[in-house]
Design a protein around this motif. Structure first.
Motif, PDB file in Angstrom:
ATOM      1  N   GLN A  47      10.655  -9.857  16.518  1.00  0.00           N
ATOM      2  CA  GLN A  47      11.102  -8.504  17.008  1.00  0.00           C
ATOM      3  C   GLN A  47      10.089  -7.720  15.846  1.00  0.00           C
ATOM      4  OE1 GLN A  47      13.018  -7.429  19.180  1.00  0.00           O
ATOM      5  NE2 GLN A  47      12.984  -9.564  19.894  1.00  0.00           N
ATOM      6  N   LEU A  48       9.306  -7.095  16.453  1.00  0.00           N
ATOM      7  CA  LEU A  48       8.424  -6.214  15.469  1.00  0.00           C
ATOM      8  C   LEU A  48       8.902  -4.893  15.112  1.00  0.00           C
ATOM      9  CD1 LEU A  48       4.873  -6.730  17.425  1.00  0.00           C
ATOM     10  CD2 LEU A  48       5.818  -8.127  15.557  1.00  0.00           C
ATOM     11  N   ALA A  49       8.617  -4.592  14.040  1.00  0.00           N
ATOM     12  CA  ALA A  49       9.231  -3.318  13.279  1.00  0.00           C
ATOM     13  C   ALA A  49       8.278  -1.961  13.630  1.00  0.00           C
ATOM     14  CB  ALA A  49       9.392  -3.254  11.982  1.00  0.00           C
ATOM     15  N   ARG A 127       1.346  -5.015   9.638  1.00  0.00           N
ATOM     16  CA  ARG A 127       1.834  -3.848   9.457  1.00  0.00           C
ATOM     17  C   ARG A 127       0.857  -2.540   8.965  1.00  0.00           C
ATOM     18  NH1 ARG A 127       4.854  -1.320   4.842  1.00  0.00           N
ATOM     19  NH2 ARG A 127       4.398  -3.363   3.753  1.00  0.00           N
ATOM     20  N   TRP A 128       0.867  -1.718   9.799  1.00  0.00           N
ATOM     21  CA  TRP A 128       0.106  -0.625   9.554  1.00  0.00           C
ATOM     22  C   TRP A 128       0.699   0.702   9.142  1.00  0.00           C
ATOM     23  CZ3 TRP A 128      -5.319  -0.307  11.238  1.00  0.00           C
ATOM     24  CH2 TRP A 128      -5.604  -1.331  11.914  1.00  0.00           C
ATOM     25  N   ALA A 129       0.208   1.572   8.369  1.00  0.00           N
ATOM     26  CA  ALA A 129       0.659   2.930   8.037  1.00  0.00           C
ATOM     27  C   ALA A 129      -0.201   3.915   8.164  1.00  0.00           C
ATOM     28  CB  ALA A 129       1.238   2.609   6.616  1.00  0.00           C
ATOM     29  N   ALA A 130      -0.025   5.034   8.022  1.00  0.00           N
ATOM     30  CA  ALA A 130      -0.736   6.190   7.970  1.00  0.00           C
ATOM     31  C   ALA A 130      -0.858   6.791   6.740  1.00  0.00           C
ATOM     32  CB  ALA A 130      -0.217   7.302   9.223  1.00  0.00           C
ATOM     33  N   ASP A 131      -2.080   7.262   6.239  1.00  0.00           N
ATOM     34  CA  ASP A 131      -2.263   7.837   4.766  1.00  0.00           C
ATOM     35  C   ASP A 131      -1.929   9.602   5.022  1.00  0.00           C
ATOM     36  OD1 ASP A 131      -4.499   8.992   5.837  1.00  0.00           O
ATOM     37  OD2 ASP A 131      -5.835   7.479   4.895  1.00  0.00           O
TER      38      ASP A 131
END
Length: 172
Positions: A47-49, A127-131
């Motif tokens: 299960q991907l968050a 896991r990716w995030a935006a700056d």
């Protein structure tokens, strides 16, 4: 009576040209293989968050199994053999799960020998995030084990053998 010596000479020449065809051994069967994935019943999936993506879990090296030579003489009816392939974090096969009946054990061993050499691109979950500027970048990544379900089909027709197989979507 000059015809008799000519006929005898002709008969002798023809006899010298005569030959017998040696008996040929029965044709030996030839084996080949292929495979296909199937949707595995009861397979769990990661299960991907939010912000996670999964990549990889793709085949790199997949030599098909060889038709068991010991089975070519009997040339049994089609054999369908399901197998679950467990793949490690490094993309190597760590286990092959099968529960064949006794008559199918030579086919199961052929599958195990071939599948143990298979290689996959490891399954990576990133896991990716935006700056602050809204640009996305990877934060962290880890590789995970996964499994695929296959069906290997062994066929023998007219003393000739073939093998095919199938696999399902990766799961943990």
């Amino acid at each position: 009576m000059t015809r008799a010596p000519a006929l005898l000479a002709t008969a002798a020449l023809l006899a010298g040209c005569a030959h017998t065809t040696p008996k040929q051994a029965p044709a030996q069967g030839v084996g080949s293989a292929s495979y296909r994935t199937i949707e595995g019943a009861g397979l769990a999936h990661y299960q991907l968050a939010m912000g996670q993506i999964a990549m990889g879990a793709t085949p790199e090296a997949h030599d098909p199994p060889a038709y068991p030579e010991a089975m070519l003489a009997t040339c049994p009816a089609q054999v369908d053999l399901p197998a679950r392939v467990i793949v490690s974090e490094q993309g190597t096969v760590s286990e092959v799960r099968m529960d064949p009946p006794p008559a199918q054990r030579p086919f199961a061993e052929a599958v195990r020998r071939a599948v143990r050499g298979w290689r996959y691109t490891p399954l990576a979950i990133t896991r990716w995030a935006a700056d602050a500027d809204g640009d996305s970048h990877p934060v962290d990544s880890e590789t995970k084990p996964f499994s695929l379900d296959y069906v290997f089909t062994f066929r023998c027709e007219h003393g000739r053998a073939s093998v095919s197989s199938a696999a399902a979507k990766p799961s943990p």
